[in-house]
Design a protein around this motif. Structure first.
Motif, short mmCIF file in Angstrom:
data_model
loop_
_atom_site.label_atom_id
_atom_site.label_comp_id
_atom_site.label_asym_id
_atom_site.label_seq_id
_atom_site.Cartn_x
_atom_site.Cartn_y
_atom_site.Cartn_z
N SER A 21 0.32 -1.40 -0.01
CA SER A 21 0.14 -0.16 0.30
C SER A 21 0.89 1.49 -0.03
O SER A 21 2.08 1.56 0.55
N ALA A 23 0.23 5.22 0.64
CA ALA A 23 -0.88 6.35 1.47
C ALA A 23 -0.39 7.54 2.06
O ALA A 23 1.07 7.45 1.88
N SER A 27 -4.51 13.81 5.07
CA SER A 27 -5.27 14.18 4.44
C SER A 27 -4.53 15.42 3.10
O SER A 27 -4.20 15.55 2.91
N LYS A 30 -6.08 14.39 -3.78
CA LYS A 30 -6.10 13.06 -4.64
C LYS A 30 -4.93 13.27 -5.10
O LYS A 30 -3.86 13.96 -4.98
N ASP A 72 -7.25 3.82 -4.87
CA ASP A 72 -8.99 3.57 -4.08
C ASP A 72 -9.40 4.88 -4.44
O ASP A 72 -8.27 5.38 -3.10
N ALA A 74 -11.36 6.96 -3.51
CA ALA A 74 -11.60 8.12 -1.70
C ALA A 74 -11.18 7.60 -0.74
O ALA A 74 -11.06 8.61 0.11
N LYS A 75 -10.00 6.50 -0.83
CA LYS A 75 -8.93 6.59 0.68
C LYS A 75 -8.19 7.30 -0.06
O LYS A 75 -6.83 7.26 0.67
N ASN A 76 -7.70 7.30 -1.37
CA ASN A 76 -6.20 7.87 -1.36
C ASN A 76 -5.59 7.74 -1.34
O ASN A 76 -4.70 7.08 -1.07
N ILE A 77 -5.42 5.53 -1.53
CA ILE A 77 -4.10 4.66 -1.56
C ILE A 77 -4.22 4.00 -2.60
O ILE A 77 -5.41 3.68 -3.53
#
Length: 122
Positions: A21, A23, A27, A30, A72, A74-77
């Motif tokens: 992953s 990330a 926050s 995008k 993803d 939505a999660k920016n992962i």
């Protein structure tokens, strides 16, 4: 200050699977285009998978059919699913990603993670 963090590395037997992953540390708005790279001891860093801003993908010949990069939104992962792992996949894996910090960002910033070790061995 935003940092990019990879996780999910480890020791796996040949033929096994791992999911990496990537990330951001806080926050963000995008992610844009990105790439998964790897560097084995004594070798140059190489691009193994890339994900464009439109989510089209490209893979190096050595991993095509075994690795899958995905996002993803939505999660920016960002993920790298690695299947049928081989000893020659052993390396430190790095995430390189373009990040739009806010909705007002006209251009992304480019970030590298610190890397995560993947070892394929019996």
């Amino acid at each position: 200050q935003v940092q990019v963090v990879e996780s999910g590395g480890g020791l796996v037997q040949p033929g096994g699977s791992l999911t990496l992953s990537c990330a951001a540390s806080r926050s963000i708005f995008k992610t844009g285009a990105m790439g998964w790279y790897r560097q084995a001891p004594g070798k140059q860093r190489e691009l193994v998978a890339s994900l464009n801003i439109d989510d089209t993908t490209n893979y190096s010949g050595s991993v095509k059919g075994r690795f899958t990069v995905s996002r993803d939104g939505a999660k920016n992962i960002i993920y790298l699913q690695m299947n049928s792992l081989k000893p020659e996949d052993t390396a430190v894996y790095y995430c390189n990603v373009e990040i739009y910090l806010s909705s007002e960002s006209l251009y992304p910033y480019d970030y590298w993670g610190q890397g995560t070790q993947v070892t394929v061995s019996s």
